[in-house]
Structures are given as C-alpha cells and as structure tokens.
Design a protein around this motif. Structure first.
Motif, PDB file in Angstrom:
ATOM      1  N   ASP A 291      37.536  38.229  35.863  1.00 46.08           N
ATOM      2  CA  ASP A 291      37.394  37.510  34.600  1.00 46.08           C
ATOM      3  C   ASP A 291      37.437  35.994  34.721  1.00 46.08           C
ATOM      4  OD1 ASP A 291      37.464  40.079  33.439  1.00 46.08           O
ATOM      5  OD2 ASP A 291      39.641  40.002  33.262  1.00 46.08           O
ATOM      6  N   GLY A 292      37.912  35.487  35.862  1.00 43.61           N
ATOM      7  CA  GLY A 292      38.053  34.047  36.022  1.00 43.61           C
ATOM      8  C   GLY A 292      39.490  33.611  35.799  1.00 43.61           C
TER       9      GLY A 292
ATOM     10  N   GLU B 277      36.105  45.636  40.476  1.00 47.21           N
ATOM     11  CA  GLU B 277      36.100  46.235  39.143  1.00 47.21           C
ATOM     12  C   GLU B 277      34.809  45.952  38.389  1.00 47.21           C
ATOM     13  OE1 GLU B 277      38.575  45.387  35.115  1.00 47.21           O
ATOM     14  OE2 GLU B 277      39.770  45.712  36.911  1.00 47.21           O
ATOM     15  N   ARG B 278      34.333  44.728  38.468  1.00 46.67           N
ATOM     16  CA  ARG B 278      33.094  44.368  37.746  1.00 46.67           C
ATOM     17  C   ARG B 278      32.002  43.921  38.704  1.00 46.67           C
ATOM     18  NH1 ARG B 278      35.797  41.316  32.555  1.00 46.67           N
ATOM     19  NH2 ARG B 278      36.931  43.140  31.819  1.00 46.67           N
ATOM     20  N   GLY B 279      32.066  44.441  39.925  1.00 45.56           N
ATOM     21  CA  GLY B 279      31.034  44.109  40.898  1.00 45.56           C
ATOM     22  C   GLY B 279      31.359  42.851  41.688  1.00 45.56           C
TER      23      GLY B 279
ATOM     24  N   GLU C 197      23.720  37.525  42.755  1.00 46.39           N
ATOM     25  CA  GLU C 197      22.917  38.748  42.760  1.00 46.39           C
ATOM     26  C   GLU C 197      23.766  40.013  42.776  1.00 46.39           C
ATOM     27  OE1 GLU C 197      20.225  37.996  46.014  1.00 46.39           O
ATOM     28  OE2 GLU C 197      19.568  36.136  45.053  1.00 46.39           O
ATOM     29  N   GLY C 198      25.067  39.861  43.046  1.00 49.73           N
ATOM     30  CA  GLY C 198      25.972  40.988  42.930  1.00 49.73           C
ATOM     31  C   GLY C 198      26.006  41.950  44.091  1.00 49.73           C
TER      32      GLY C 198
ATOM     33  N   ALA D 161      45.041  39.041  41.230  1.00 49.80           N
ATOM     34  CA  ALA D 161      43.844  39.097  42.073  1.00 49.80           C
ATOM     35  C   ALA D 161      42.720  39.843  41.360  1.00 49.80           C
ATOM     36  CB  ALA D 161      44.167  39.778  43.405  1.00 49.80           C
ATOM     37  N   ARG D 162      43.041  40.960  40.725  1.00 55.55           N
ATOM     38  CA  ARG D 162      42.008  41.726  40.014  1.00 55.55           C
ATOM     39  C   ARG D 162      41.451  40.939  38.838  1.00 55.55           C
ATOM     40  NH1 ARG D 162      45.780  45.806  41.079  1.00 55.55           N
ATOM     41  NH2 ARG D 162      46.690  45.640  38.986  1.00 55.55           N
ATOM     42  N   ARG D 163      42.341  40.372  38.043  1.00 54.81           N
ATOM     43  CA  ARG D 163      41.890  39.697  36.821  1.00 54.81           C
ATOM     44  C   ARG D 163      41.217  38.355  37.112  1.00 54.81           C
ATOM     45  NH1 ARG D 163      41.792  43.707  35.367  1.00 54.81           N
ATOM     46  NH2 ARG D 163      39.718  42.902  34.978  1.00 54.81           N
TER      47      ARG D 163
END
Length: 201
Positions: free
Chosen positions: A32-33, A109-111, A181-182, A26-28
């Motif tokens: 990252d896709g 993790e990356r928004g 837009e995050g 789920a995180r990755r």
C-alpha cells in the motif's frame, strides 16, 4: 478453521510483538505504500495493541527504518544463497541479478511492485534517514558487483569500475520497469544483457 490453521494462528500469536509488527509493516508498506499505511493498520494486522508498537519503536519513522533495514538483509540473504552456488567471479556478478529475480518471484499480496526500498525512498522527504538506508543498500549492491569484476578483470581496474556502474544502472532500470509491469521479465532480460557484456571479447 481447521487444526492446521488454528495451530498456525497460535504460532503467529506466540511470535514476539516486534517481529509481528515488522512483518505486518513489511506487507502493508510494500502493498500500500509507506504514507498510506497508518499505525492502526499495522497494529491491527499484527494483532497487537498500539502501545506495543511504541514499546518497540519510538515512532512510525523508526518502524520505517527498521523495515528498510530488514528489506536490505532480506536481499542480502537472497544474494548469499545465490553466491553459494556460483563458481567464479563471472557467476558472482550474475548472482546479484539472480537475487533480484528471486525477489520478483515472491508471492506478494498485490503482486510485484519493484524494489521495496526504492518505492519507500520515493515517498520519503529529502534528508530523511530512511533515504540514506536505501542509498547505502544500492551502493553496497554496486560494490558487490565491482568486487566480482575486480576479480574477473584484475589487470583492468578502470574497466571493472566502469562496468560495475553500467551493470548497476542496468539492474536498477530493469527493476523499475519490472515493478511497473508487475513481473520479473525485465530483470531476467537484464541478466541476459549482463551475460553478453561479461562475455564480450
């Protein structure tokens, strides 16, 4: 590492391998896709051997489907929590929007990157079973909106159905822009538009 961190790490290791693999996926996948995330990355992050992954999932494709199912259940949990506080069908409709806004507020993790289900579907080929999971999720969201509107407009079933589709499109467009837009501003704006539509004479 302090005692608290050591205890947290130990608790993480005690979680079943399947649960750890799903959490790592789920995180990755979200950050990252799906295509960019390999099995080695997932097993390393989960802290399990590669064989453990294949003991729990027959393939990466099966892991992706399990991830999509988990995202669907996660969203349903957010919606049900909102629905418990809703009073009447109008607030039931808005609970759907609020659940998406809650999703946007998670500490990613990356928004925030928008709807994890749609992001994954965009990477999957036509005919992939995962796309069917995502489609079923989106259809269920529209059915939930339609159910609340059927209560709100019991004498106008055609208008209830058309408005449900309208609001579902509004929500999806807002999520797409919010992902680019995050942040969740577009979802909150969509909720305000939904309020105006629901309250019009």
């Amino acid at each position: 590492m302090g005692d608290t961190e050591t205890n947290a790490a130990a608790r993480g290791r005690r979680r079943p391998a399947r649960e750890r693999l799903l959490a790592a996926a789920a995180r990755r996948f979200y950050a990252d896709g799906v295509a960019a995330t390999g099995i080695d990355t997932i097993t390393a992050e989960a802290g399990v051997a590669k064989m453990s992954l294949y003991n729990n999932f027959s393939s990466k494709a099966e892991l992706v489907r399990a991830y999509l199912d988990a995202r669907h259940e996660e969203w349903l949990g957010l919606y049900r929590a909102r629905l418990e506080r809703a009073h009447g069908p109008r607030e039931g409709v808005l609970a759907v929007f609020d659940a998406y806004a809650d999703h946007a507020e998670f500490a990613y993790e990356r928004g925030f990157r928008g709807c994890g289900l749609l992001n994954a579907a965009a990477e999957l080929p036509a005919g992939d079973e995962g796309r069917a999971v995502v489609r079923a999720h989106k259809e269920e969201v529209e059915r939930l909106i339609a159910g609340h509107l059927a209560e709100l407009l019991p004498d106008r079933p055609g208008e209830a159905r058309a408005t449900a589709e309208h609001l579902a499109f509004l929500l999806e467009g807002a999520m797409a822009r919010a992902g680019l837009e995050g942040d969740g501003d577009r979802v909150r704006n969509a909720r305000a538009i939904a309020v105006a539509l629901l309250d019009r004479p």
